[in-house]
Design a protein around this motif. Structure first.
Motif, short mmCIF file in Angstrom:
data_model
loop_
_atom_site.label_atom_id
_atom_site.label_comp_id
_atom_site.label_asym_id
_atom_site.label_seq_id
_atom_site.Cartn_x
_atom_site.Cartn_y
_atom_site.Cartn_z
N ASN A 107 -1.25 -0.36 -6.68
CA ASN A 107 -0.64 -1.19 -5.64
C ASN A 107 -0.51 -2.64 -6.11
O ASN A 107 -1.46 -3.20 -6.66
N THR A 118 9.84 0.88 -7.24
CA THR A 118 9.17 2.12 -7.64
C THR A 118 9.46 2.38 -9.11
O THR A 118 10.34 1.78 -9.70
N SER A 167 0.86 -1.18 0.00
CA SER A 167 0.00 0.00 0.00
C SER A 167 0.90 1.23 0.00
O SER A 167 1.79 1.35 0.85
N SER A 168 0.66 2.11 -0.96
CA SER A 168 1.45 3.33 -1.07
C SER A 168 0.66 4.38 -1.84
O SER A 168 -0.18 4.02 -2.68
N LYS A 169 0.95 5.64 -1.60
CA LYS A 169 0.34 6.71 -2.37
C LYS A 169 0.99 6.83 -3.75
O LYS A 169 0.47 7.49 -4.63
N GLU A 170 2.14 6.19 -3.92
CA GLU A 170 2.88 6.21 -5.18
C GLU A 170 2.73 4.87 -5.89
O GLU A 170 2.32 3.88 -5.28
N ASP A 171 3.08 4.82 -7.16
CA ASP A 171 3.02 3.58 -7.94
C ASP A 171 4.19 2.69 -7.54
O ASP A 171 5.35 3.07 -7.70
#
Length: 157
Positions: A121, A140, A94-98
């Motif tokens: 995600n 990332t 889970s992340s706000k970024e790809d």
């Protein structure tokens, strides 16, 4: 030019290439950067969460190919030693970024995902997980590291 001089020149060129080239593969068995944990089937809490910083300087697509994408570190982020029962093992990020997910399983196979966990995600599900070590990298697409949470669960998502 003598054959000895040619051999010396070739040896020097090969050595210079080896010294100048960065490592291009993940280091299996290296000390994990964020967590070294052991879980048995039925573990609590479930889900188990690990905060980390995703990313690295290795393009996993060049080292593993296939569905493996993203920039990861040399050492695994997490080493999970797991003893299964009859439950599935789900590992997601889970992340706000790809982010991307790369796992070397107990069988030595590489498992990779980009967006199966919803949105940007990743998630990898082992419906019949093997006993042993799962080495986990979170990648990332950006050059900068990003905060992420790895979620390990036996619950159906």
């Amino acid at each position: 030019m003598s054959s000895r001089m040619i051999r010396t020149a070739i040896s020097a060129a090969v050595l210079a290439t080896m010294v100048a080239s960065p490592a291009l593969a993940q280091e299996i068995g290296a000390q994990p950067t964020f967590s070294n944990l052991t879980l048995e089937a039925g573990f609590t809490p479930d889900p188990y969460r690990i905060q980390l910083t995703a990313g690295g300087d290795i393009n996993v697509e060049r080292t593993q190919g296939g569905e493996c994408v993203g920039m990861i570190a040399n050492a695994p982020d997490i080493r999970l030693t797991y003893s299964p029962d009859e439950l599935p093992l789900n590992i997601r990020v889970s992340s706000k970024e790809d982010t991307t997910l790369v796992i070397n399983g107990p069988d030595g196979s590489w498992y990779c995902d980009d967006d199966s966990g919803g949105g940007e995600n990743p998630m990898i599900s082992f419906t019949d997980p093997e006993e042993g070590v799962y080495e986990i990298w979170v990648g990332t697409y950006e050059d900068e590291p990003v905060p992420a949470t790895v979620i390990i669960t036996e619950l159906d998502d």
